[in-house]
Design a protein around this motif. Structure first.
Motif, PDB file in Angstrom:
ATOM      1  N   VAL A 172       0.825  -1.211   0.000  1.00 45.12           N
ATOM      2  CA  VAL A 172       0.000   0.000   0.000  1.00 45.12           C
ATOM      3  C   VAL A 172       0.858   1.260   0.000  1.00 45.12           C
ATOM      4  CG1 VAL A 172      -1.674   1.329   1.338  1.00 45.12           C
ATOM      5  CG2 VAL A 172      -1.957  -1.134   1.088  1.00 45.12           C
ATOM      6  N   LEU A 173       1.904   1.287   0.820  1.00 45.44           N
ATOM      7  CA  LEU A 173       2.679   2.508   0.994  1.00 45.44           C
ATOM      8  C   LEU A 173       3.770   2.690  -0.049  1.00 45.44           C
ATOM      9  CD1 LEU A 173       3.076   2.617   4.878  1.00 45.44           C
ATOM     10  CD2 LEU A 173       1.381   3.769   3.462  1.00 45.44           C
ATOM     11  N   LEU A 174       4.369   1.602  -0.517  1.00 43.54           N
ATOM     12  CA  LEU A 174       5.532   1.732  -1.390  1.00 43.54           C
ATOM     13  C   LEU A 174       5.296   1.239  -2.813  1.00 43.54           C
ATOM     14  CD1 LEU A 174       8.350   0.606   1.082  1.00 43.54           C
ATOM     15  CD2 LEU A 174       7.441   2.889   0.681  1.00 43.54           C
ATOM     16  N   VAL A 175       4.546   0.157  -2.979  1.00 43.25           N
ATOM     17  CA  VAL A 175       4.394  -0.443  -4.311  1.00 43.25           C
ATOM     18  C   VAL A 175       3.264   0.211  -5.094  1.00 43.25           C
ATOM     19  CG1 VAL A 175       3.960  -2.581  -5.573  1.00 43.25           C
ATOM     20  CG2 VAL A 175       5.344  -2.621  -3.482  1.00 43.25           C
ATOM     21  N   ALA A 176       2.149   0.476  -4.450  1.00 43.68           N
ATOM     22  CA  ALA A 176       0.985   1.028  -5.152  1.00 43.68           C
ATOM     23  C   ALA A 176       1.283   2.317  -5.906  1.00 43.68           C
ATOM     24  CB  ALA A 176      -0.159   1.236  -4.161  1.00 43.68           C
ATOM     25  N   ALA A 213      -4.469   9.635  -4.118  1.00 47.90           N
ATOM     26  CA  ALA A 213      -5.153   9.291  -2.870  1.00 47.90           C
ATOM     27  C   ALA A 213      -4.262   8.524  -1.904  1.00 47.90           C
ATOM     28  CB  ALA A 213      -6.401   8.463  -3.171  1.00 47.90           C
ATOM     29  N   LEU A 214      -3.028   8.252  -2.280  1.00 52.32           N
ATOM     30  CA  LEU A 214      -2.105   7.503  -1.434  1.00 52.32           C
ATOM     31  C   LEU A 214      -1.273   8.464  -0.587  1.00 52.32           C
ATOM     32  CD1 LEU A 214      -0.897   4.887  -4.069  1.00 52.32           C
ATOM     33  CD2 LEU A 214      -2.561   4.540  -2.223  1.00 52.32           C
ATOM     34  N   PHE A 273       0.211   2.635 -10.015  1.00 54.25           N
ATOM     35  CA  PHE A 273      -0.769   3.587 -10.537  1.00 54.25           C
ATOM     36  C   PHE A 273      -0.044   4.861 -10.966  1.00 54.25           C
ATOM     37  CE2 PHE A 273      -3.087   0.914  -7.533  1.00 54.25           C
ATOM     38  CZ  PHE A 273      -4.144   0.495  -8.323  1.00 54.25           C
ATOM     39  N   SER A 274       0.288   4.935 -12.225  1.00 59.53           N
ATOM     40  CA  SER A 274       0.974   6.103 -12.752  1.00 59.53           C
ATOM     41  C   SER A 274      -0.023   7.234 -12.973  1.00 59.53           C
ATOM     42  CB  SER A 274       1.675   5.762 -14.069  1.00 59.53           C
ATOM     43  OG  SER A 274       0.728   5.412 -15.059  1.00 59.53           O
ATOM     44  N   HIS A 289      -6.388   9.409 -16.107  1.00 53.87           N
ATOM     45  CA  HIS A 289      -7.081  10.116 -15.051  1.00 53.87           C
ATOM     46  C   HIS A 289      -7.414   9.211 -13.868  1.00 53.87           C
ATOM     47  CE1 HIS A 289     -10.639  11.887 -13.014  1.00 53.87           C
ATOM     48  NE2 HIS A 289      -9.959  12.997 -13.173  1.00 53.87           N
ATOM     49  N   TRP A 290      -7.967   8.023 -14.120  1.00 55.72           N
ATOM     50  CA  TRP A 290      -8.369   7.149 -13.028  1.00 55.72           C
ATOM     51  C   TRP A 290      -7.162   6.691 -12.212  1.00 55.72           C
ATOM     52  CZ3 TRP A 290      -6.646   2.188 -12.336  1.00 55.72           C
ATOM     53  CH2 TRP A 290      -6.003   1.590 -13.436  1.00 55.72           C
ATOM     54  N   ALA A 291      -6.046   6.414 -12.924  1.00 54.98           N
ATOM     55  CA  ALA A 291      -4.834   6.004 -12.211  1.00 54.98           C
ATOM     56  C   ALA A 291      -4.255   7.168 -11.417  1.00 54.98           C
ATOM     57  CB  ALA A 291      -3.803   5.469 -13.201  1.00 54.98           C
TER      58      ALA A 291
END
Length: 285
Positions: free
Chosen positions: A211-215, A232-233, A219-220, A224-226
């Motif tokens: 969640v903190l490092l890989v996501a 949001a991270l 999501f580049s 727009h959705w990415a």
């Protein structure tokens, strides 16, 4: 022989009053402080984060004269000095350390079975978890502030030898300091929430890393959705807050604002606190 019936005298027993919230806070503080692994995590995390910042700053200081006069002049004006107050690598290490500390604060009790004893002594599970959230938030905020102070002071002291250091009074410096300080409690609460849901040390640690490092890498910001997911991270929000050179009019496909990044920080902290407080309610331990 006549027997005289006797009635047993009932022993008056006063009902034990429920635990006060300040007692729960003291209990959670004792549990958190008694974990040796947590104490070492604070020490090692501080040394590594500050070490990354100081190392990168000293490298810039050492090769300072190899830059042209224009680059040296624009170093402070363009906000580059603040990029060395808390480097990206240092932030990544802080996120990992804070998330791990928050996860251990709850998964350690599940692994040892202490959580059953705690909930048996205090059936009000929400109150117990709320106290844990408050204690962890306070400790991680102090931890983040200490690391941010050391990183900022040491890095700018090194750059000051070339008259390139900045102070907290300079534009944007306070924002970088506050964002770097709050990175620790935000990620710590995230780790606590994941631990309260998963209740397993290994699974929680892997999820924290994802969640903190890989996501953010998955999501580049090309679509727009990415970009929405990426923004949001908490890691992306922190990068937005400490980037003094961010220009929304420089052709970035989906730019976002500083208030938006602060909002992400606040929502992550509040959401994680809510999940951690409500997750153990009515669940078998």
């Amino acid at each position: 022989m006549k027997t005289v019936p006797t009635t047993p005298t009932a022993r008056a027993t006063a009902a034990e009053p429920p635990a006060r919230f300040r007692d729960l806070l003291a209990s959670e503080w004792l549990k958190l402080r008694s974990l040796r692994s947590t104490a070492w995590a604070y020490v090692i995390g501080t040394l590594v984060v500050v070490g990354f910042t100081v190392g990168a700053t000293y490298d810039r200081y050492r090769y300072w004269n190899e830059n042209g006069p224009v680059d040296r002049t624009d170093f402070v004006a363009d906000g580059i000095a603040l990029m060395y107050a808390y480097t990206t690598n240092a932030g990544l290490i802080m996120m990992l350390a804070a998330g791990a500390i928050g996860a251990v604060a709850i998964t350690g009790e599940y692994s040892t079975g202490l959580i059953r004893t705690t909930f048996a002594a205090v059936p009000a599970r929400r109150s117990v978890m709320a106290a844990k959230v408050c204690v962890l938030t306070a400790v991680m905020t102090v931890f983040g502030a200490v690391v941010a102070v050391l990183s900022f002071w040491l890095s700018q002291a090194i750059l000051a030898r070339h008259d390139a250091g900045v102070s907290l009074a300079d534009p944007g410096a306070l924002r970088v300091f506050v964002a770097s300080t709050l990175l620790a409690p935000v990620c710590g609460l995230g780790g606590l929430a994941l631990g309260a849901v998963l209740r397993h040390g290994g699974a929680t640690m892997v999820t924290v890393v994802v969640v903190l490092l890989v996501a953010p890498l998955v999501f580049s910001e090309d679509r727009h959705w990415a970009a929405v997911v990426n923004h949001a991270l908490p890691s992306s929000a922190w990068l937005r807050l400490v980037d003094m050179r961010y220009d929304p009019e420089s052709g970035i496909p989906f730019p976002w604002t500083v208030p938006g990044a602060w909002t992400v920080f606040a929502l992550w902290a509040l959401g994680a606190a809510a999940v951690a407080t409500l997750a153990p309610h009515r669940r078998d331990q």
